[in-house]
Design a protein around this motif. Structure first.
Motif, PDB file in Angstrom:
ATOM      1  N   ALA A 187     -17.488  -6.242  -7.579  1.00 53.74           N
ATOM      2  CA  ALA A 187     -17.110  -7.506  -6.938  1.00 53.74           C
ATOM      3  C   ALA A 187     -15.880  -8.139  -7.582  1.00 53.74           C
ATOM      4  O   ALA A 187     -15.066  -8.761  -6.895  1.00 53.74           O
ATOM      5  N   GLN A 188     -15.726  -7.989  -8.909  1.00 52.38           N
ATOM      6  CA  GLN A 188     -14.570  -8.609  -9.573  1.00 52.38           C
ATOM      7  C   GLN A 188     -13.280  -7.939  -9.138  1.00 52.38           C
ATOM      8  O   GLN A 188     -12.244  -8.575  -8.985  1.00 52.38           O
ATOM      9  N   LYS A 229      -7.393 -11.858  -3.780  1.00 50.37           N
ATOM     10  CA  LYS A 229      -6.523 -12.917  -4.273  1.00 50.37           C
ATOM     11  C   LYS A 229      -5.062 -12.455  -4.211  1.00 50.37           C
ATOM     12  O   LYS A 229      -4.170 -13.199  -3.824  1.00 50.37           O
ATOM     13  N   LEU A 281     -13.979  -5.075 -20.944  1.00 49.09           N
ATOM     14  CA  LEU A 281     -13.762  -3.640 -20.755  1.00 49.09           C
ATOM     15  C   LEU A 281     -12.294  -3.265 -20.960  1.00 49.09           C
ATOM     16  O   LEU A 281     -11.985  -2.197 -21.484  1.00 49.09           O
ATOM     17  N   ASP A 336     -19.273  -7.709   0.356  1.00 48.75           N
ATOM     18  CA  ASP A 336     -19.991  -6.851  -0.579  1.00 48.75           C
ATOM     19  C   ASP A 336     -19.643  -5.395  -0.268  1.00 48.75           C
ATOM     20  O   ASP A 336     -19.883  -4.920   0.844  1.00 48.75           O
ATOM     21  N   ARG A 358     -11.291  -0.536 -23.529  1.00 53.42           N
ATOM     22  CA  ARG A 358     -10.521   0.621 -23.089  1.00 53.42           C
ATOM     23  C   ARG A 358      -9.294   0.823 -23.983  1.00 53.42           C
ATOM     24  O   ARG A 358      -8.996   1.928 -24.428  1.00 53.42           O
ATOM     25  N   PRO A 411     -20.515   1.227 -17.166  1.00 55.17           N
ATOM     26  CA  PRO A 411     -19.097   1.612 -17.283  1.00 55.17           C
ATOM     27  C   PRO A 411     -18.858   2.644 -18.402  1.00 55.17           C
ATOM     28  O   PRO A 411     -18.101   3.589 -18.200  1.00 55.17           O
ATOM     29  N   SER A 449      -6.487   8.666 -18.293  1.00 57.94           N
ATOM     30  CA  SER A 449      -7.706   9.447 -18.082  1.00 57.94           C
ATOM     31  C   SER A 449      -8.841   8.551 -17.593  1.00 57.94           C
ATOM     32  O   SER A 449      -8.960   7.398 -17.986  1.00 57.94           O
ATOM     33  N   VAL A 450      -9.673   9.078 -16.677  1.00 55.67           N
ATOM     34  CA  VAL A 450     -10.823   8.280 -16.251  1.00 55.67           C
ATOM     35  C   VAL A 450     -12.072   8.670 -17.040  1.00 55.67           C
ATOM     36  O   VAL A 450     -13.140   8.109 -16.831  1.00 55.67           O
ATOM     37  N   ALA A 502     -11.392   2.380 -12.130  1.00 58.05           N
ATOM     38  CA  ALA A 502     -11.743   3.700 -12.661  1.00 58.05           C
ATOM     39  C   ALA A 502     -11.431   3.780 -14.151  1.00 58.05           C
ATOM     40  O   ALA A 502     -12.205   4.338 -14.934  1.00 58.05           O
ATOM     41  N   ARG A 503     -10.327   3.199 -14.556  1.00 59.31           N
ATOM     42  CA  ARG A 503      -9.927   3.228 -15.965  1.00 59.31           C
ATOM     43  C   ARG A 503     -10.896   2.430 -16.832  1.00 59.31           C
ATOM     44  O   ARG A 503     -11.036   2.676 -18.021  1.00 59.31           O
ATOM     45  N   LEU A 504     -11.542   1.434 -16.212  1.00 60.34           N
ATOM     46  CA  LEU A 504     -12.484   0.594 -16.965  1.00 60.34           C
ATOM     47  C   LEU A 504     -13.922   1.051 -16.776  1.00 60.34           C
ATOM     48  O   LEU A 504     -14.849   0.438 -17.305  1.00 60.34           O
ATOM     49  N   GLY A 505     -14.118   2.099 -16.005  1.00 55.98           N
ATOM     50  CA  GLY A 505     -15.476   2.583 -15.786  1.00 55.98           C
ATOM     51  C   GLY A 505     -16.271   1.736 -14.806  1.00 55.98           C
ATOM     52  O   GLY A 505     -17.492   1.858 -14.723  1.00 55.98           O
ATOM     53  N   LEU A 506     -15.580   0.872 -14.071  1.00 55.58           N
ATOM     54  CA  LEU A 506     -16.306   0.026 -13.118  1.00 55.58           C
ATOM     55  C   LEU A 506     -16.562   0.771 -11.814  1.00 55.58           C
ATOM     56  O   LEU A 506     -15.821   1.676 -11.440  1.00 55.58           O
ATOM     57  N   ASP A 507     -17.603   0.355 -11.143  1.00 55.45           N
ATOM     58  CA  ASP A 507     -17.942   0.901  -9.842  1.00 55.45           C
ATOM     59  C   ASP A 507     -16.828   0.527  -8.852  1.00 55.45           C
ATOM     60  O   ASP A 507     -16.255  -0.551  -8.959  1.00 55.45           O
ATOM     61  N   ARG A 560     -19.757   5.928 -17.088  1.00 51.55           N
ATOM     62  CA  ARG A 560     -18.749   6.434 -16.145  1.00 51.55           C
ATOM     63  C   ARG A 560     -17.513   6.935 -16.868  1.00 51.55           C
ATOM     64  O   ARG A 560     -16.829   7.837 -16.399  1.00 51.55           O
ATOM     65  N   LEU A 561     -17.205   6.338 -18.010  1.00 49.47           N
ATOM     66  CA  LEU A 561     -16.038   6.781 -18.776  1.00 49.47           C
ATOM     67  C   LEU A 561     -16.325   8.088 -19.518  1.00 49.47           C
ATOM     68  O   LEU A 561     -15.480   8.577 -20.252  1.00 49.47           O
ATOM     69  N   ASP A 590     -26.897  -2.073  -2.336  1.00 48.23           N
ATOM     70  CA  ASP A 590     -26.646  -2.415  -3.735  1.00 48.23           C
ATOM     71  C   ASP A 590     -25.839  -1.347  -4.458  1.00 48.23           C
ATOM     72  O   ASP A 590     -25.032  -1.642  -5.327  1.00 48.23           O
ATOM     73  N   HIS A 591     -26.108  -0.091  -4.122  1.00 53.51           N
ATOM     74  CA  HIS A 591     -25.494   0.992  -4.898  1.00 53.51           C
ATOM     75  C   HIS A 591     -24.442   1.774  -4.154  1.00 53.51           C
ATOM     76  O   HIS A 591     -23.832   2.677  -4.705  1.00 53.51           O
TER      77      HIS A 591
END
Ligand SMILES: Cc1cc2nc3c(=O)[nH]c(=O)nc-3n(C[C@H](O)[C@H](O)[C@H](O)COP(=O)(O)OP(=O)(O)OC[C@H]3O[C@@H](n4cnc5c(N)ncnc54)[C@H](O)[C@@H]3O)c2cc1C
Lengths: 245, 404
Positions: free
Chosen positions: B331-332, B339, A44, B284, A48, A83, A61-62, B322-327, A86-87, B140-141
């Motif tokens: 978990a990552q 870390k 990603l 989680d 991106r 993702p 930008s999000v 947010a920049r990567l569109g991840l929730d 979401r983008l 989960d969500h």
């Protein structure tokens, strides 16, 4: 809208439960898709940056894909589709396995994301063209690679961006991806057939033959301190952009 | 109906509230739930403590636009003098000219007022004070919390920020390594006849450390410092029962007149001291910040600073998500936060714990070792450097928000 039978497919309750469980399995970061989950932020990050460069957008930008359409081929349970949605993209996800698509739908619904999931062969779905076309870790599983790449190119809108990733065919990738990863249970057995892997040069030839130009590929490497990360070492796995020539 | 937000921050103390504001600056929305009444928390005399704000934490306050409101109340620390019960051998931590101050002292009350005011102006923060959480759920969500009035709050990520007794942490089954110092910190304000010249004192006595932290002069011009006097648990009740004049005399005896004549200002409060640590600060859809993630001895004044670095790291990881569109519960991303923070907090806590153990044993031999120990810190530039950097919060990989 081509394949109405897929879109309107009705799912019986016990099947819904089955697909829900399957989605939970796919989306469990510690489950059998653990490797994909770890890979996701890395690819990603590449996607991106490619988006920002290609459309000269705001890197903070999000919603860099607002107003754009995206197609993910080989979408699995939607690890990349969600993702992208979401983008800001209008996302269509395609997978050959009906089960994956049902699992993806179940998960997207829980996430509150509207994603158009289709199952079947890309060529027979009658989808239009998309601003962004992605296909991650799929080409190595495909028999007729040129037909596959040309099919992707046919769905790329003028001015669009394509991003592909796949394992390289090197001794290192054979040892790690097929040998060690399966032995460790990091990926399910039989996931990879090394002979089918494509080198960056071969992929470039396939893309050029489909009328595209190719960007500089980046490697996805692993180190004990950084974990999976983008690098200039293409030996294991690489990711690359393409656009219309 | 559903007002699903990005964060569900349980505990709106100094760290939880700073998190909400810093997240809002990045466009990340939050619910903040706290059981306390902010009017009480900011009442004169409620929390007589003052906190040392490191340069890195100050950068965070600048970046979230509350530094200007705070600036008039901060007393810069020009140097830190560390001594062993006033025997010969004193380490002075003094930064070079170009390095700026070691930090600034702020009354906690001022910090809270500035945070509440900033939070009030943010649409992205939905703050619920005087509110108790009945049940928490992580699915989960998303995550939910049911409040005493049966309102259900929804978000993507739950943040435990309720301080050292965090029920969110307990419920998640995250256990802390716990070391009880069997000591209590007595906190009171002092006025004194000599100016402090912006020096913070850490005086180590066998019975426990004694710290004097410089504050700004009162309106009437009297010089002030905050006292943190650590006494053994078994002596605490006796000390607290002393008449004020006697308490004052005991304090004066331990100060050897470094600040001249002293008077007590305000109420004396007491806090039990303990050291808590866990490597696991995520679960989680769950992240812990502040004292919920790490409780520590306050002698080196790093508790709040460490919590503010949690804020910087978590917000950075979330903006990246947010920049990567991840929730936001990805978990990552949580693994990255964990870390990043684990090493830092262990380093600070190790040093703080080592310091008090070094100084907490009575007798001639330990005293000699202590003097030798201080001589070593004095003579060994990398270690001293590290202490200074640590006090200023500029070591390790610093989150963007904490950079100048
Ligand atoms: C004597 C002493 C001196 C110190 N001096 C310094 C110093 O000089 N510099 C420094 O950096 N640090 C210092 N510290 C440490 C510092 O005070 C803490 O690290 C800091 O306050 C932690 O902030 P927090 O928001 O994590 O927790 P807290 O400040 O404990 O805030 C927790 C919040 O959660 C709320 N809450 C609790 N339980 C619940 C619940 N069940 N439901 C809802 N809300 C709940 C509380 O009302 C509170 O608002 C000192 C600590 C002590 C004891």
């Amino acid at each position: 809208m081509g394949d109405a039978t897929v879109a309107n497919e009705t799912i019986r309750p016990q099947e819904a439960a089955h697909f829900g469980a399957l989605a939970a399995e796919w989306w469990d970061p510690k489950g059998s898709s653990a490797m994909l989950h770890k890979l996701n932020p890395v690819r990603l990050a590449f996607i991106r940056e490619a988006i920002d460069l290609h459309w000269a957008g705001d890197i903070h930008s999000v919603k860099p894909l607002a107003g754009k359409s995206a197609l993910d081929v080989g979408c699995g349970a939607g690890l990349l589709c969600e993702p992208l949605a979401r983008l800001g993209a209008n996302v269509t996800g395609v997978d050959a396995a009906a089960e994956n698509v049902a699992a993806a739908r179940a998960h997207a619904e829980g996430s509150g994301l509207a994603i158009d999931y289709r199952h079947g062969e890309l060529g027979s779905l009658g989808l239009g063209q998309f601003d962004l076309v992605t296909s991650m870790e799929v080409i190595e599983h495909v028999a007729d690679k040129q037909a596959f790449v040309s099919g992707l190119a046919a769905h790329l809108a003028p001015g669009g961006l394509m991003v592909l990733s796949t394992p390289n065919r090197t001794l290192a990738s054979r040892a790690l991806l097929v040998g060690a990863a399966e032995a460790l249970g990091a990926v399910p057995k039989g996931t990879h057939h090394w002979e089918d892997f494509v080198t960056p040069e071969e992929l470039e030839e396939l893309l050029v033959a489909a009328g595209l130009t190719v960007g500089t590929p980046k490697g996805i490497s692993w180190s004990p301190t950084k974990g999976l990360h983008l690098s200039d070492d293409l030996a294991l796995n690489y990711i690359v952009t393409a656009q219309r020539a | 109906m559903s007002d699903k937000r990005d964060l569900l921050i349980l505990g709106g103390g100094l760290v939880g509230m700073t998190l909400a504001i810093a997240a809002a600056k990045k466009g990340i929305s939050s619910h903040v739930v706290d059981r306390a009444d902010p009017a009480e928390l900011t009442a004169e005399g409620f929390d007589g403590r003052a906190s040392a704000i490191s340069t890195a934490s100050w950068n965070l306050f600048r970046n979230i636009d509350i530094a200007d409101a705070l600036e008039p109340f901060g007393c810069p620390i020009a140097s830190i003098a560390v001594t062993d019960g006033m025997k010969p051998g004193r380490i002075d931590f003094q930064p070079e000219e170009h390095e700026g101050t070691l930090g600034r002292m702020f009354p906690n009350r001022r910090l809270r007022l500035a945070l509440f005011e900033a939070a009030q102006g943010e649409d992205l923060i939905s703050y619920r004070p005087k509110t108790n959480v009945l049940t928490r759920h992580r699915g989960d969500h998303g995550v939910t919390a049911m409040l005493a009035d049966e309102t259900v709050l929804e978000a993507s990520l739950m943040v435990g920020a309720e301080g050292r007794l965090s029920p969110t942490r307990e419920e998640a089954g995250i256990t802390m390594a716990h070391w009880d110092y069997s000591h209590r910190a007595m906190i009171v304000g002092l006025t004194h006849s000599k100016p402090h010249e912006n020096v913070a004192w850490e005086i180590f006595y066998p019975a426990g450390p004694f710290a004097l932290l410089p504050l700004l002069d009162d309106e009437d011009g009297s010089h002030r410092s905050a006292l943190v006097w650590t006494v053994a648990e078994k002596d605490a009740a006796g000390v607290l029962a002393m008449p004020r004049s006697m308490f004052r005399a005991e304090v004066a005896k331990r100060m050897h007149g470094v600040l001249g004549e002293i008077e007590l200002q305000g109420d004396i409060s007491a806090y039990p001291l303990s050291f808590q640590h866990t490597v696991q600060i995520t679960g989680d859809r769950l992240a812990l910040v502040g004292d919920a993630a790490h409780g520590m001895h306050p002698i080196a004044g790093q508790g709040l600073n460490l919590g503010l670095r949690d804020v910087g790291a978590l917000v950075e990881v979330m903006s990246e998500a947010a920049r990567l569109g991840l929730d936001f519960g990805d978990a990552q991303m949580l693994a990255r936060y964990q870390k990043w923070r684990a090493l830092d907090s262990l380093m600070v806590m190790g040093a703080t714990d080592g310091l008090t153990r070094l100084f907490g044993i009575p007798g001639k031999l330990p005293s000699a070792i202590r003097r030798l120990g201080m001589g070593m810190v004095q003579r060994t530039p990398p270690l001293k450097r590290w202490f200074m950097d640590e006090a200023r919060g500029v070591s390790g990989e610093v989150p963007e928000l904490l950079k100048g």
